[in-house]
Design an enzyme around this catalytic site. Structure first.
Site, mmCIF file in Angstrom:
data_model
loop_
_atom_site.group_PDB
_atom_site.id
_atom_site.type_symbol
_atom_site.label_atom_id
_atom_site.label_comp_id
_atom_site.label_asym_id
_atom_site.label_seq_id
_atom_site.Cartn_x
_atom_site.Cartn_y
_atom_site.Cartn_z
ATOM 1 C CB THR B 13 -28.552 29.665 77.714
ATOM 2 O OG1 THR B 13 -29.289 30.591 76.910
ATOM 3 C CG2 THR B 13 -27.685 30.420 78.682
ATOM 4 C CB VAL B 14 -28.662 24.881 79.495
ATOM 5 C CG1 VAL B 14 -28.138 23.685 80.282
ATOM 6 C CG2 VAL B 14 -29.424 25.827 80.429
ATOM 7 C CE LYS B 102 -38.905 25.183 84.496
ATOM 8 N NZ LYS B 102 -37.709 25.715 83.905
ATOM 9 C CB VAL B 129 -35.564 20.731 91.039
ATOM 10 C CG1 VAL B 129 -35.906 21.576 92.258
ATOM 11 C CG2 VAL B 129 -36.810 20.028 90.518
ATOM 12 N N GLY B 131 -31.297 24.012 89.388
ATOM 13 C CA GLY B 131 -30.062 24.054 88.589
ATOM 14 C C GLY B 131 -28.835 23.476 89.261
ATOM 15 N N GLY B 183 -32.683 40.025 81.819
ATOM 16 C CA GLY B 183 -32.818 38.677 81.278
ATOM 17 C C GLY B 183 -33.225 37.647 82.319
ATOM 18 C CD GLU B 186 -38.752 33.520 79.434
ATOM 19 O OE1 GLU B 186 -38.870 33.935 78.264
ATOM 20 O OE2 GLU B 186 -37.872 32.728 79.798
ATOM 21 C CE LYS B 201 -37.519 25.265 88.283
ATOM 22 N NZ LYS B 201 -37.110 26.689 88.400
#
Lengths: 423, 423
Positions: B13-14, B102, B129, B131, B183, B186, B201
């Site tokens: 995703t990222v 992290k 931390v 985003g 989503g 989890e 974090k």
């Protein structure tokens, strides 16, 4: 480790704050070696002066600084002249510059940055906007990867103090007097209340976050001095409050920018700031809204920004540069508007106002008339659906000519919450 | 200008978000040349893969990356092993590292930073931390001059989504299921709801802002899963709400740190965050409270942090370093506490609870019992004046043994607003 030698220009409130912070933190790599101040002898007895190393050279001759071996000049005097010339000479002599001077950076920052880049020195000005709130390093470094399309900020603590206190029911003149007594407002408050201070900061933010160079004189300002306690009552009925907002938005190669009192939703971050707090919201195409908030002014918060910049210079940390483009400024925004009238009541007023607005194509969204006001001096409010400010202002100018109008109508932009968290 | 060559490890995703941002911003000085992914062929058809230069080398062999001429490795896989080894090899090979990992930075960051300093390369982890919220560059660069004494943050979007939705009246299980469906959580939500993600974090924030190196395993955590809808009703009566807060505070050379659900005043910045938003408040000795807020997760906000770090690496901007010290962690805080009991009502319960609290020296501040609950399953709340968490917990353990207790009592720290704007 070779120490970075620092000259402080101007040992006033912030200069003293820098001395406090440096004395407390005792950075191994930073040493104040010079202080420039006019008539500096009166400064020597300040407790903060005694926190500087005993070896500091005090001077009232700027050439002593310029010819010295200092690595960094910290400029805390303010204003354009003679400061610009001094800093140009300092940069030409290979010295880095850290400054809190918002007018200088807003009007002459581009030229100074070019000169600094050419000479390979740093020019940092984290303290120039929002004092202790790290919005400049945050925008340059932290969200530099994003494409920032909008900035909305509360960057003038004096106005925020006045307006957030008026929210409690007081009138403008009364709170201004209180702010002056507390030292939050100048004897001549124009730079703050009329928006010139905020405008300079908005232009700096526009450059660092949106890479758009604006001419501050092109950014329209509106004074907060015409806002009245009654406006807070009506704003509350709309689920809103009133703040001095500095906003800029990039669209199709032009920047829409404006500084002035605006009606903001209570649940918007912009409404969170109370007292002298500052707040800046950047809106990125990819990262959405980011909020920075904290103490925008005061000796110590501003000193934190200055010392943080000093650390970056001492450790030779560069700053991310992105290509900056000159942008024309347009004062227009497509926004709902808040119109407050004070009338000697008689039949037909609302109809006439509605007619004037219809004529320019502005649709009325709501009409508010709170009970309890005298009919011969009746304040009431009309809000419009989104339309251009210039268009609404045209209608307001014609409405202002009506016989029944006892005051010039107040016309404020209304801010909408455009980016919500995904919930 | 020589382009900085970038390898992306992990095209999830990222990774896709990074491709989106780079394709949109088209930085002249950054070029993705390699992508590592297991079974990468299934990734090639993603629209984001097509945004990468056609010349990109895809591989499922990490050695291809390590032996390549890339300047920066962007690690978006997560976890400690085998990542730590890979990144050590990359650094040893003279490559800079940008990571969103992290756990790795919290547990192994100190070692990696030493190695990077030794090799003269950068190790940046702004995405690890919060985003898209630039709290790491903000703390390192923007307020590095201050002495940060306290951090309070909402750094886990999943918990904030759950708790801010429970605030509307829903029960934990119901909102968790919704979060899983959307989503945001989890299938096994433990890392989020039990506080392990937030703890990592918090330890990173402690290092960059307070220069205190903590062992994450020493930071006590409390799960949000025992918080019930009734607690939000009672919190509201106290002018508060409930959030998963990660807090750390330096005092006399030790760090008080804790992660868990806490009762927070509605007017505190911590309560402003809704949905998946993140918020970090740093408290400085000189600059006071600074608030950073925004989207903490998601492909694009996280990608903004990654790309911002990439820009800093490409332009060889260093990061301010300050001496970091290892600090012992104490889970104790001197705080008011919120105790919620569910009892089968009978005379003498309040007296017995008061007695147990008195025995440990904890003073009761208020007793709240909302009407409308069945007497045979009655939830009610006791709040204490400030006292140590361990002391209150001792009393609660003895209270838990009472026959009338139908559930394990819930004991939450209450946050106070310690730094107010000067108004």
């Amino acid at each position: 480790m070779a120490k970075t030698k620092v000259a402080i220009l101007g040992f006033g409130t912030v200069g003293g704050g820098v001395a406090d912070v440096l004395a407390a933190r005792r950075f191994a790599d930073i040493e104040v070696t010079h202080v420039y101040n006019r008539d500096y002898t009166r400064k020597l007895s300040r407790p903060q002066a005694k926190k500087l190393p005993r070896t500091v050279i005090w001077t009232d001759d700027i050439n002593v600084i310029l010819k010295s071996d200092v690595d960094v000049v910290v400029e805390l005097i303010g204003g354009l002249e003679p400061i610009e010339g001094w800093l140009k000479k300092a940069i030409a002599a290979g010295k880095s510059v850290v400054t809190a001077n918002k007018q200088l950076i807003a009007y002459r920052g581009a030229g100074l940055e070019k000169l600094a880049a050419k000479k390979g020195v740093s020019l940092l000005y984290g303290a120039a906007v929002a004092g202790g709130v790290p919005v400049i390093p945050g925008a340059l470094q932290g969200i530099g990867g994003d494409e920032i399309v909008r900035i909305s900020g509360i960057v003038n603590g004096t106005c925020n103090f006045i307006l957030s206190h008026m929210e409690q029911g007081a009138e403008y003149a009364e709170v201004l007097a209180q702010a002056q007594k507390l030292g939050y407002a100048e004897a001549n408050p124009s730079a703050d209340v009329d928006g010139y201070d905020a405008r300079a900061k908005l232009c700096i933010l526009s450059r660092v976050a949106m890479h758009a160079e604006l001419n501050p004189d092109e950014v329209p300002t509106q004074s907060i001095s015409k806002v009245s306690a009654v406006d807070f009552h009506y704003a509350k009925e709309l689920g809103c409050t009133i703040r001095q907002v500095s906003r800029a938005q990039v669209q199709d190669g032009v920047v829409h920018a404006r500084v002035g009192p605006m009606v903001v939703p209570t649940e918007s971050p912009i409404a969170w700031s109370h007292g002298t707090q500052n707040m800046v919201v950047t809106s990125g195409r990819f990262g959405g809204d980011v909020v920075f908030s904290g103490h925008g002014a005061g000796a110590h918060p501003t000193a934190v920004a200055v010392v943080s910049d000093l650390l970056a210079v001492a450790q030779q940390c560069g700053v991310v540069h992105q290509p900056v483009r000159k942008r024309a400024v347009v004062g227009e925004f497509l926004a709902p508007h808040y119109l407050r009238f004070v009338v000697s009541d008689k039949p037909g007023i609302v109809s006439a106002i509605a007619g004037a607005l219809a004529k320019v194509g502005a649709n009325i969204d709501s009409i508010l008339q709170r009970p309890g006001y005298p009919k011969d001096r009746l304040p009431f409010v009309v809000t419009t659906e989104p339309c251009l400010t210039s268009v609404v202002e045209r209608a307001v100018r014609s409405i202002a000519k009506m016989d029944c109008m006892l005051e010039k109508p107040l016309c404020l932009q209304m801010l909408r919450i455009e980016d919500k968290a995904e919930d």
